[in-house]
Design a protein around this motif. Structure first.
Motif, PDB file in Angstrom:
ATOM      1  N   SER A  88       6.932 -12.546  -5.541  1.00 52.20           N
ATOM      2  CA  SER A  88       7.529 -11.245  -6.028  1.00 52.20           C
ATOM      3  C   SER A  88       8.204 -10.584  -4.982  1.00 52.20           C
ATOM      4  N   VAL A  89       9.228  -9.717  -5.572  1.00 52.58           N
ATOM      5  CA  VAL A  89       9.818  -8.837  -4.388  1.00 52.58           C
ATOM      6  C   VAL A  89       9.527  -7.529  -4.402  1.00 52.58           C
ATOM      7  N   HIS A  90       9.005  -7.003  -3.473  1.00 50.96           N
ATOM      8  CA  HIS A  90       8.658  -5.533  -3.085  1.00 50.96           C
ATOM      9  C   HIS A  90       9.741  -4.751  -2.743  1.00 50.96           C
ATOM     10  N   HIS A  91       9.858  -3.488  -3.138  1.00 50.77           N
ATOM     11  CA  HIS A  91      10.673  -2.447  -2.550  1.00 50.77           C
ATOM     12  C   HIS A  91      10.082  -1.048  -2.337  1.00 50.77           C
ATOM     13  N   THR A  92       9.760  -0.751  -1.307  1.00 46.55           N
ATOM     14  CA  THR A  92       9.019   0.327  -0.864  1.00 46.55           C
ATOM     15  C   THR A  92       9.594   1.552   0.012  1.00 46.55           C
ATOM     16  N   TRP A  93       9.491   2.675  -0.586  1.00 47.48           N
ATOM     17  CA  TRP A  93      10.280   4.017  -0.038  1.00 47.48           C
ATOM     18  C   TRP A  93       9.620   5.192   0.033  1.00 47.48           C
ATOM     19  N   SER A  94      10.017   6.184   0.665  1.00 46.54           N
ATOM     20  CA  SER A  94       9.456   7.553   0.401  1.00 46.54           C
ATOM     21  C   SER A  94      10.501   8.459   0.190  1.00 46.54           C
ATOM     22  N   CYS A 101       0.834  -1.181   0.081  1.00 44.89           N
ATOM     23  CA  CYS A 101       0.115   0.081   0.069  1.00 44.89           C
ATOM     24  C   CYS A 101       0.771   1.189  -0.125  1.00 44.89           C
ATOM     25  N   ILE A 102       0.885   1.988  -1.158  1.00 44.26           N
ATOM     26  CA  ILE A 102       1.713   3.164  -1.091  1.00 44.26           C
ATOM     27  C   ILE A 102       1.008   4.598  -0.820  1.00 44.26           C
ATOM     28  N   ALA A 103      -0.235   4.457  -0.871  1.00 45.86           N
ATOM     29  CA  ALA A 103      -0.888   5.938  -0.471  1.00 45.86           C
ATOM     30  C   ALA A 103      -1.697   5.917   0.642  1.00 45.86           C
ATOM     31  N   ARG A 104      -0.943   5.707   1.833  1.00 43.48           N
ATOM     32  CA  ARG A 104      -1.605   5.394   3.174  1.00 43.48           C
ATOM     33  C   ARG A 104      -2.168   6.791   3.668  1.00 43.48           C
ATOM     34  N   ASP A 105      -3.068   6.741   4.462  1.00 45.00           N
ATOM     35  CA  ASP A 105      -3.929   8.021   5.009  1.00 45.00           C
ATOM     36  C   ASP A 105      -3.694   8.351   6.261  1.00 45.00           C
ATOM     37  N   ASP A 106      -2.868   7.957   6.954  1.00 42.79           N
ATOM     38  CA  ASP A 106      -2.380   8.469   8.205  1.00 42.79           C
ATOM     39  C   ASP A 106      -0.940   8.508   8.231  1.00 42.79           C
ATOM     40  N   HIS A 107      -0.551   8.953   9.555  1.00 41.72           N
ATOM     41  CA  HIS A 107       1.067   9.075   9.673  1.00 41.72           C
ATOM     42  C   HIS A 107       1.677   8.170  10.195  1.00 41.72           C
ATOM     43  N   GLY A 108       1.088   7.095  10.581  1.00 42.97           N
ATOM     44  CA  GLY A 108       1.804   5.979  11.261  1.00 42.97           C
ATOM     45  C   GLY A 108       2.357   4.901  10.394  1.00 42.97           C
ATOM     46  N   PRO A 109       2.722   3.917  11.047  1.00 40.06           N
ATOM     47  CA  PRO A 109       3.303   2.791  10.251  1.00 40.06           C
ATOM     48  C   PRO A 109       2.376   2.092   9.254  1.00 40.06           C
ATOM     49  N   PRO A 116      14.259   8.674   5.705  1.00 39.75           N
ATOM     50  CA  PRO A 116      14.875   7.563   6.266  1.00 39.75           C
ATOM     51  C   PRO A 116      13.585   6.317   6.178  1.00 39.75           C
ATOM     52  N   THR A 117      14.073   5.250   6.207  1.00 37.53           N
ATOM     53  CA  THR A 117      13.077   4.138   6.091  1.00 37.53           C
ATOM     54  C   THR A 117      12.187   4.075   7.098  1.00 37.53           C
ATOM     55  N   GLN A 118      10.772   4.001   6.862  1.00 33.41           N
ATOM     56  CA  GLN A 118       9.846   4.082   7.861  1.00 33.41           C
ATOM     57  C   GLN A 118       9.343   2.560   8.117  1.00 33.41           C
ATOM     58  N   PRO A 119       8.597   2.295   9.227  1.00 33.41           N
ATOM     59  CA  PRO A 119       8.094   1.105   9.560  1.00 33.41           C
ATOM     60  C   PRO A 119       6.995   0.650   8.419  1.00 33.41           C
ATOM     61  N   GLY A 120       7.377  -0.556   7.988  1.00 30.97           N
ATOM     62  CA  GLY A 120       6.505  -0.971   6.866  1.00 30.97           C
ATOM     63  C   GLY A 120       7.041  -0.826   5.434  1.00 30.97           C
ATOM     64  N   GLU A 121       8.103  -0.002   5.256  1.00 29.48           N
ATOM     65  CA  GLU A 121       9.024   0.010   4.148  1.00 29.48           C
ATOM     66  C   GLU A 121      10.011  -0.773   4.131  1.00 29.48           C
ATOM     67  N   GLY A 122      10.695  -0.753   2.937  1.00 26.57           N
ATOM     68  CA  GLY A 122      11.947  -1.578   2.415  1.00 26.57           C
ATOM     69  C   GLY A 122      11.701  -2.674   1.529  1.00 26.57           C
ATOM     70  N   LEU A 123      12.232  -3.708   1.916  1.00 26.58           N
ATOM     71  CA  LEU A 123      12.262  -4.925   1.000  1.00 26.58           C
ATOM     72  C   LEU A 123      11.740  -6.166   1.528  1.00 26.58           C
TER      73      LEU A 123
END
Length: 283
Positions: free
Chosen positions: A201-207, A38-46, A184-191
């Motif tokens: 599948s391999v996922h890589h998520t970052w901001s 999920c890339i368009a989170r709607d709050d400021h938490g993990p 910096p990498t946030q909780p729930g992000e990374g590989l």
């Protein structure tokens, strides 16, 4: 909601658009396994949620019917009571006329788009895409009392794995195109590696770092320009944040990249690539 329920609902929405079409097209699946970060989170938490995206090319019909198929998809969805995400006005003379809609009350988002292949002849290609709301993966869903169907297994990928290197290489090119700093990498992000019934599948998520609204929109536009220049298939999709996001498919790898503004002020990026595929990440 769990993964299988999201896939089933997305497929239902696709068939609501297609089953009454004339001429009747053939559905050609686009992209890798449908579950993704999920890339368009709607709050400021993990954010450990995932979402499902199901996309199809409409093939087997003459190219001049592409725009007609998009109009038929719009009309079929309107008959179901679904709503436009904007005014509903579509510039049918543009290179990529697109209809953006959403369901209610379950809030699936969909688009029907036609890309011009031969402007002189009015020929193009049509595609449909449906994206689910974000939901918790099986382990988290179970804690809330849900019973997962066909659960995906999440695990840490090997840093020496070819798919991991491919995902990171694409992320690096997207970073260069965005021209803004990363956060910096946030909780729930990374590989992560996801395994389900359709494969791995391999996922890589970052901001990125938080940006003013105008700069977020400009960064997303730069990403879109990069994908088009590199030969990726590109779709613009609506987001709850307002600035349209970009979903791009690599022509040779079945890799999918998503770039979207978040309500946190950042731009979130997710790259999903099959665990088996080319060793290089040529774009």
């Amino acid at each position: 909601m769990n993964e299988q329920q999201a896939i089933d609902r997305a497929e239902e929405i696709i068939h609501q658009a297609v089953d009454g079409m004339s001429p009747r097209p053939t559905l050609e699946r686009m992209g890798p396994a449908p579950v993704g970060a999920c890339i368009a989170r709607d709050d400021h938490g993990p954010d450990e949620r995932v979402q499902v995206t199901v996309a199809y090319k409409l093939t087997g019909v003459p190219g001049f019917e592409a725009q007609n198929l998009v109009r038929q998809a719009r009309d079929a969805w309107l008959k179901q009571g679904y709503k436009h995400n904007s005014s509903g006005e579509v510039d049918w003379t543009s290179a990529f006329p697109t209809v953006y809609m959403r369901t209610g009350p379950d809030d699936f988002w969909m688009d029907a788009v036609t890309g011009v292949v031969d402007r002189a002849k009015g020929e193009g290609l049509a595609s449909l895409s449906v994206t689910s709301p974000c939901f918790l993966p099986p382990g988290k869903s179970k804690a809330l009392g849900a019973t997962p169907a066909a659960p995906a297994a999440f695990e840490a990928p090997s840093p020496d794995d070819a798919a991991t290197r491919r995902a990171l290489a694409h992320s690096s090119r997207i970073y260069d195109a965005l021209q803004v700093g990363s956060a910096p990498t946030q909780p729930g992000e990374g590989l992560s590696t996801v395994r389900d019934e359709s494969g791995a599948s391999v996922h890589h998520t970052w901001s990125t770092e938080p940006l003013p609204e105008g700069e977020r929109a400009a960064a997303v536009e730069r990403a879109q320009t990069f994908f088009r220049s590199a030969g990726w298939t590109v779709r613009r999709v609506p987001t709850a944040e307002g600035t349209p996001g970009v979903v791009a498919g690599h022509p040779g790898e079945h890799t999918v990249a998503q770039v979207a503004a978040s309500t946190t002020g950042a731009v979130r990026i997710a790259v999903t690539t099959p665990a088996t595929g080319p060793a290089s990440a040529g774009a």
